[in-house]
Design a protein around this motif. Sequence first.
Motif, PDB file in Angstrom:
ATOM      1  N   ILE A 123       0.840  -1.207   0.000  1.00  0.00           N
ATOM      2  CA  ILE A 123       0.000   0.000   0.000  1.00  0.00           C
ATOM      3  C   ILE A 123       0.869   1.248   0.000  1.00  0.00           C
ATOM      4  CG2 ILE A 123      -1.661   1.350   1.353  1.00  0.00           C
ATOM      5  CD1 ILE A 123      -2.838  -1.374   2.300  1.00  0.00           C
ATOM      6  N   VAL A 124       1.893   1.271   0.827  1.00  0.00           N
ATOM      7  CA  VAL A 124       2.794   2.423   0.911  1.00  0.00           C
ATOM      8  C   VAL A 124       3.526   2.627  -0.409  1.00  0.00           C
ATOM      9  CG1 VAL A 124       4.923   3.254   2.011  1.00  0.00           C
ATOM     10  CG2 VAL A 124       3.034   2.400   3.419  1.00  0.00           C
ATOM     11  N   GLU A 125       3.957   1.544  -1.020  1.00  0.00           N
ATOM     12  CA  GLU A 125       4.648   1.662  -2.318  1.00  0.00           C
ATOM     13  C   GLU A 125       3.745   2.313  -3.361  1.00  0.00           C
ATOM     14  OE1 GLU A 125       6.358  -1.224  -5.837  1.00  0.00           O
ATOM     15  OE2 GLU A 125       6.399  -1.983  -3.775  1.00  0.00           O
ATOM     16  N   ARG A 126       2.477   1.884  -3.442  1.00  0.00           N
ATOM     17  CA  ARG A 126       1.543   2.481  -4.400  1.00  0.00           C
ATOM     18  C   ARG A 126       1.249   3.934  -4.022  1.00  0.00           C
ATOM     19  NH1 ARG A 126       2.948  -1.558  -5.102  1.00  0.00           N
ATOM     20  NH2 ARG A 126       2.623  -3.120  -6.641  1.00  0.00           N
ATOM     21  N   ALA A 127       1.063   4.194  -2.723  1.00  0.00           N
ATOM     22  CA  ALA A 127       0.730   5.539  -2.253  1.00  0.00           C
ATOM     23  C   ALA A 127       1.847   6.535  -2.556  1.00  0.00           C
ATOM     24  CB  ALA A 127       0.437   5.513  -0.754  1.00  0.00           C
ATOM     25  N   ALA A 128       3.078   6.076  -2.558  1.00  0.00           N
ATOM     26  CA  ALA A 128       4.221   6.962  -2.805  1.00  0.00           C
ATOM     27  C   ALA A 128       4.311   7.413  -4.262  1.00  0.00           C
ATOM     28  CB  ALA A 128       5.521   6.264  -2.386  1.00  0.00           C
ATOM     29  N   HIS A 129       3.536   6.803  -5.147  1.00  0.00           N
ATOM     30  CA  HIS A 129       3.597   7.140  -6.573  1.00  0.00           C
ATOM     31  C   HIS A 129       3.023   8.512  -6.887  1.00  0.00           C
ATOM     32  CE1 HIS A 129       4.858   3.274  -8.561  1.00  0.00           C
ATOM     33  NE2 HIS A 129       4.705   2.921  -7.299  1.00  0.00           N
ATOM     34  N   SER A 130       1.984   8.928  -6.168  1.00  0.00           N
ATOM     35  CA  SER A 130       1.356  10.216  -6.480  1.00  0.00           C
ATOM     36  C   SER A 130       0.492  10.682  -5.320  1.00  0.00           C
ATOM     37  CB  SER A 130       0.482  10.094  -7.737  1.00  0.00           C
ATOM     38  OG  SER A 130      -0.665   9.319  -7.472  1.00  0.00           O
ATOM     39  N   GLU A 131       0.239  11.984  -5.266  1.00  0.00           N
ATOM     40  CA  GLU A 131      -0.626  12.525  -4.215  1.00  0.00           C
ATOM     41  C   GLU A 131      -2.046  11.993  -4.337  1.00  0.00           C
ATOM     42  OE1 GLU A 131      -0.489  16.746  -3.676  1.00  0.00           O
ATOM     43  OE2 GLU A 131       1.699  16.773  -3.745  1.00  0.00           O
ATOM     44  N   THR A 132      -2.498  11.725  -5.550  1.00  0.00           N
ATOM     45  CA  THR A 132      -3.864  11.219  -5.722  1.00  0.00           C
ATOM     46  C   THR A 132      -4.004   9.779  -5.221  1.00  0.00           C
ATOM     47  OG1 THR A 132      -3.367  10.591  -8.012  1.00  0.00           O
ATOM     48  CG2 THR A 132      -4.410  12.744  -7.659  1.00  0.00           C
ATOM     49  N   ALA A 133      -2.889   9.082  -5.085  1.00  0.00           N
ATOM     50  CA  ALA A 133      -2.926   7.725  -4.546  1.00  0.00           C
ATOM     51  C   ALA A 133      -2.888   7.740  -3.019  1.00  0.00           C
ATOM     52  CB  ALA A 133      -1.751   6.915  -5.078  1.00  0.00           C
ATOM     53  N   ALA A 134      -2.594   8.895  -2.435  1.00  0.00           N
ATOM     54  CA  ALA A 134      -2.448   8.973  -0.983  1.00  0.00           C
ATOM     55  C   ALA A 134      -3.075  10.238  -0.419  1.00  0.00           C
ATOM     56  CB  ALA A 134      -0.966   8.910  -0.624  1.00  0.00           C
ATOM     57  N   PRO A 135      -4.363  10.468  -0.691  1.00  0.00           N
ATOM     58  CA  PRO A 135      -4.969  11.678  -0.137  1.00  0.00           C
ATOM     59  C   PRO A 135      -4.987  11.636   1.391  1.00  0.00           C
ATOM     60  CG  PRO A 135      -6.645  10.295  -1.155  1.00  0.00           C
ATOM     61  CD  PRO A 135      -5.323   9.663  -1.441  1.00  0.00           C
ATOM     62  N   ARG A 136      -4.936  12.799   1.977  1.00  0.00           N
ATOM     63  CA  ARG A 136      -4.952  12.915   3.440  1.00  0.00           C
ATOM     64  C   ARG A 136      -6.153  12.153   3.999  1.00  0.00           C
ATOM     65  NH1 ARG A 136      -1.422  14.416   6.749  1.00  0.00           N
ATOM     66  NH2 ARG A 136      -1.924  15.580   8.617  1.00  0.00           N
ATOM     67  N   TYR A 137      -5.936  11.437   5.056  1.00  0.00           N
ATOM     68  CA  TYR A 137      -6.932  10.653   5.796  1.00  0.00           C
ATOM     69  C   TYR A 137      -7.381   9.377   5.090  1.00  0.00           C
ATOM     70  CZ  TYR A 137      -6.889  15.062   8.244  1.00  0.00           C
ATOM     71  OH  TYR A 137      -6.486  16.205   8.879  1.00  0.00           O
ATOM     72  N   SER A 138      -6.821   9.081   3.937  1.00  0.00           N
ATOM     73  CA  SER A 138      -7.091   7.774   3.329  1.00  0.00           C
ATOM     74  C   SER A 138      -6.153   6.758   3.981  1.00  0.00           C
ATOM     75  CB  SER A 138      -6.839   7.817   1.819  1.00  0.00           C
ATOM     76  OG  SER A 138      -5.446   7.964   1.550  1.00  0.00           O
ATOM     77  N   ILE A 139      -6.470   5.488   3.864  1.00  0.00           N
ATOM     78  CA  ILE A 139      -5.602   4.451   4.433  1.00  0.00           C
ATOM     79  C   ILE A 139      -4.199   4.573   3.852  1.00  0.00           C
ATOM     80  CG2 ILE A 139      -5.185   1.953   4.554  1.00  0.00           C
ATOM     81  CD1 ILE A 139      -7.463   2.611   6.306  1.00  0.00           C
ATOM     82  N   GLY A 140      -4.100   4.648   2.532  1.00  0.00           N
ATOM     83  CA  GLY A 140      -2.789   4.762   1.886  1.00  0.00           C
ATOM     84  C   GLY A 140      -2.038   6.005   2.320  1.00  0.00           C
ATOM     85  N   GLY A 141      -2.740   7.126   2.373  1.00  0.00           N
ATOM     86  CA  GLY A 141      -2.105   8.379   2.766  1.00  0.00           C
ATOM     87  C   GLY A 141      -1.582   8.335   4.189  1.00  0.00           C
TER      88      GLY A 141
END
Length: 166
Positions: A123-141
């Motif tokens: 999850i962290v690897e995918r989230a690190a790809h872009s801000e849209t993959a890790a919005p604030r308060y999402s699990i990935g973010g």
Amino acid sequence: MGRRGAPVQQPGGLLFAATVLHDLGTGTLAKGQARFEVEGADLAADLLRRHHVPETDVDRVWEAIALHASTGIAERRGLLSYLTHEGVGTDFGRNADVVAPHAQRIHAAYPRPAMVRSLVDAIVERAAHSETAAPRYSIGGELLRERRADGITGLELAAATSPWGE
């Protein structure tokens, strides 16, 4: 899924599809351009469409997967979303008493070596790809922020006290 959509239309077929496919967004086919839950739901929908599953069923599975990590929302979006969310929660030890009598057989047949750490890493690897993959308060973010700040996430720390362990 040999015949046109037959297995998904069987009792429990949509739940089977949603629970088996719910983490596709953590795999290498996910590009990390959107939340892992949404990318996973998109990948699952594409797979179901290729197997001629009716669009209404595809939509229900998409919703269950997209919401599987959304506590407080999944429970209000119908039985499929609710059961998918609860099944994922059980995998992390929530309501473990429901499956406790079968846990030893389940884990013998389906071992989970470092399940939490492996999942968080993906999850962290995918989230690190872009801000849209890790919005604030999402699990990935949040997992990405925790990992960057502390080197470990709350989810990984909680795994130590899970009835299933790491």
